[in-house]
Design a protein around this motif. Structure first.
Motif, PDB file in Angstrom:
ATOM      1  N   ARG A  69       0.833  -1.202   0.000  1.00  0.00           N
ATOM      2  CA  ARG A  69       0.000   0.000   0.000  1.00  0.00           C
ATOM      3  C   ARG A  69       0.868   1.252   0.000  1.00  0.00           C
ATOM      4  O   ARG A  69       0.528   2.249  -0.644  1.00  0.00           O
ATOM      5  CB  ARG A  69      -0.937  -0.004   1.205  1.00  0.00           C
ATOM      6  N   ALA A 125       2.150   1.624  -3.523  1.00  0.00           N
ATOM      7  CA  ALA A 125       1.080   2.093  -4.411  1.00  0.00           C
ATOM      8  C   ALA A 125       0.842   3.590  -4.222  1.00  0.00           C
ATOM      9  O   ALA A 125       0.647   4.330  -5.200  1.00  0.00           O
ATOM     10  CB  ALA A 125      -0.200   1.305  -4.141  1.00  0.00           C
ATOM     11  N   PHE A 126       0.848   4.033  -2.979  1.00  0.00           N
ATOM     12  CA  PHE A 126       0.704   5.459  -2.687  1.00  0.00           C
ATOM     13  C   PHE A 126       1.823   6.253  -3.359  1.00  0.00           C
ATOM     14  O   PHE A 126       1.576   7.263  -4.023  1.00  0.00           O
ATOM     15  CB  PHE A 126       0.735   5.665  -1.170  1.00  0.00           C
ATOM     16  N   ARG A 185       3.667   5.506  -5.890  1.00  0.00           N
ATOM     17  CA  ARG A 185       3.545   5.501  -7.360  1.00  0.00           C
ATOM     18  C   ARG A 185       2.388   6.390  -7.818  1.00  0.00           C
ATOM     19  O   ARG A 185       2.485   7.048  -8.867  1.00  0.00           O
ATOM     20  CB  ARG A 185       3.387   4.073  -7.855  1.00  0.00           C
ATOM     21  N   ASP A 186       1.295   6.419  -7.058  1.00  0.00           N
ATOM     22  CA  ASP A 186       0.164   7.273  -7.416  1.00  0.00           C
ATOM     23  C   ASP A 186       0.582   8.737  -7.513  1.00  0.00           C
ATOM     24  O   ASP A 186       0.058   9.495  -8.343  1.00  0.00           O
ATOM     25  CB  ASP A 186      -0.967   7.137  -6.387  1.00  0.00           C
ATOM     26  N   PHE A 187       1.506   9.143  -6.644  1.00  0.00           N
ATOM     27  CA  PHE A 187       1.925  10.544  -6.602  1.00  0.00           C
ATOM     28  C   PHE A 187       3.283  10.770  -7.267  1.00  0.00           C
ATOM     29  O   PHE A 187       3.858  11.845  -7.149  1.00  0.00           O
ATOM     30  CB  PHE A 187       1.962  11.029  -5.155  1.00  0.00           C
ATOM     31  N   ASN A 188       3.776   9.754  -7.958  1.00  0.00           N
ATOM     32  CA  ASN A 188       5.053   9.877  -8.668  1.00  0.00           C
ATOM     33  C   ASN A 188       6.176  10.309  -7.723  1.00  0.00           C
ATOM     34  O   ASN A 188       6.999  11.178  -8.044  1.00  0.00           O
ATOM     35  CB  ASN A 188       4.932  10.876  -9.829  1.00  0.00           C
ATOM     36  N   GLU A 247      -3.616   6.722   5.422  1.00  0.00           N
ATOM     37  CA  GLU A 247      -3.532   6.900   3.974  1.00  0.00           C
ATOM     38  C   GLU A 247      -4.414   8.041   3.484  1.00  0.00           C
ATOM     39  O   GLU A 247      -3.983   8.867   2.660  1.00  0.00           O
ATOM     40  CB  GLU A 247      -3.890   5.608   3.244  1.00  0.00           C
ATOM     41  N   ARG A 268      -2.959  11.361   1.659  1.00  0.00           N
ATOM     42  CA  ARG A 268      -3.332  11.740   0.294  1.00  0.00           C
ATOM     43  C   ARG A 268      -3.712  13.221   0.233  1.00  0.00           C
ATOM     44  O   ARG A 268      -3.330  13.929  -0.707  1.00  0.00           O
ATOM     45  CB  ARG A 268      -4.469  10.856  -0.222  1.00  0.00           C
ATOM     46  N   ARG A 272      -1.376  15.818  -1.905  1.00  0.00           N
ATOM     47  CA  ARG A 272      -1.993  16.627  -2.965  1.00  0.00           C
ATOM     48  C   ARG A 272      -1.742  18.108  -2.719  1.00  0.00           C
ATOM     49  O   ARG A 272      -1.372  18.846  -3.646  1.00  0.00           O
ATOM     50  CB  ARG A 272      -3.501  16.350  -3.038  1.00  0.00           C
TER      51      ARG A 272
END
Length: 294
Positions: free
Chosen positions: A17, A20-21, A23-26, A271, A275, A279
């Motif tokens: 997880r 994945a987090f 990678r989601d935010f590069n 998480e 996020r 952001r």
């Protein structure tokens, strides 16, 4: 240009997880504070290999390990000795994960600082010797619950130790919470800007009772616009690592967990909050011309 990471347990105790987090935010990497309900110093060889392999497959670096080293009573010889063992085991993990950074502190807070100053310096002689022998960097974090809570105090200790293996790990929110009357940026930062090695980011503001509480990144009292713009202008090439410490909703993290974060209870609901904070951070960086979308 600086890299961006997230501290593992601010997202989850599940490595997949966290990855994945990231990678989601590069993001560029992750920082190991606790994972699989273990602090970094307790990870075994198989777990170290799993982290190394999974992050490598994901194209992520491990930017540091963050044990609670020297979050102990400076006058307790047995506890200080135990923490030296924590340091040695943390260095083993750092080397296994190909990172030079081990985060450290400077003992539970007692006043006045000058009364304990010589003792603090003396207690750091052995960690310095160990770090010099192992080729790692001890990132000294300013932490309001410890005796080194501000940029000025960090500068003072690092200058006295006078070794390349101890570098500032700057946390502007910890300076804010120390409430010494100086703004984290630029006042606190000015003391450590010349050799800052690593940075943790979270935000804070005074609550209704006048005490400081954590809030979403870029929504509190810290001038992160100025701080980030300064990092860009000076060409900082270290890492900025998200340490959320805030949770969505009225239920926040209890103080004892904030002082010694880690484990499943700390990571609960992390998480969603992380996020929001990531952001906000990336949106502010984009406004400053730092594009993290690719």
């Amino acid at each position: 240009m600086f890299t961006i990471a997230v501290i593992t347990d601010e997202v989850s105790q599940d490595l997949d997880r966290v990855i994945a987090f990231a990678r989601d935010f590069n993001l560029d990497g992750i920082e190991i504070r606790s994972i699989w309900d273990k602090p970094p110093q307790d990870l075994d060889d198989d777990e170290i290999a799993r982290i190394r392999d999974r992050t490598g497959e994901a194209g992520l670096a491990v930017v540091g390990v963050a044990p609670p080293f020297y979050k102990c009573d400076i006058d307790d010889d047995a506890s200080c000795s135990e923490h030296l063992d924590i340091l040695r085991r943390s260095i083993r993990v750092a080397r296994g994960l190909d990172t030079p950074l081990v985060r450290v502190f400077a003992f539970w807070k007692q006043d006045p600082l000058d009364k304990y100053w010589d003792r603090i310096v003396d207690r750091f002689l052995e960690p310095v010797r160990i770090a010099e022998g192992e080729g790692v960097v001890l990132g000294l974090e300013n932490e309001m619950s410890t005796m080194i809570g501000t940029g000025a105090e960090t500068r003072r200790l690092i200058d006295v130790l006078d070794t390349p293996v101890v570098k500032p790990l700057w946390d502007p929110c910890n300076e804010l919470f120390d409430d010494d009357g100086h703004a984290p940026y630029p006042d606190g930062y000015d003391h450590i800007r010349s050799d800052m090695y690593h940075m943790h980011i979270k935000d804070g503001a005074r609550g209704t009772d006048g005490a400081y509480v954590n809030v979403p990144m870029c929504e509190g009292e810290i001038d992160y616009r100025g701080q980030f713009a300064d990092l860009v202008e000076q060409g900082y090439e270290g890492c900025v690592s998200l340490e959320t410490h805030w949770r969505v909703g009225p239920e926040q993290i209890e103080q004892t967990l904030l002082e010694l974060p880690g484990g499943k209870q700390f990571s609960e609901a992390g998480e969603a909050a992380s996020r929001v904070c990531m952001r906000n951070t990336l949106e502010l960086l984009a406004e400053l011309g730092v594009d993290r979308s690719a």
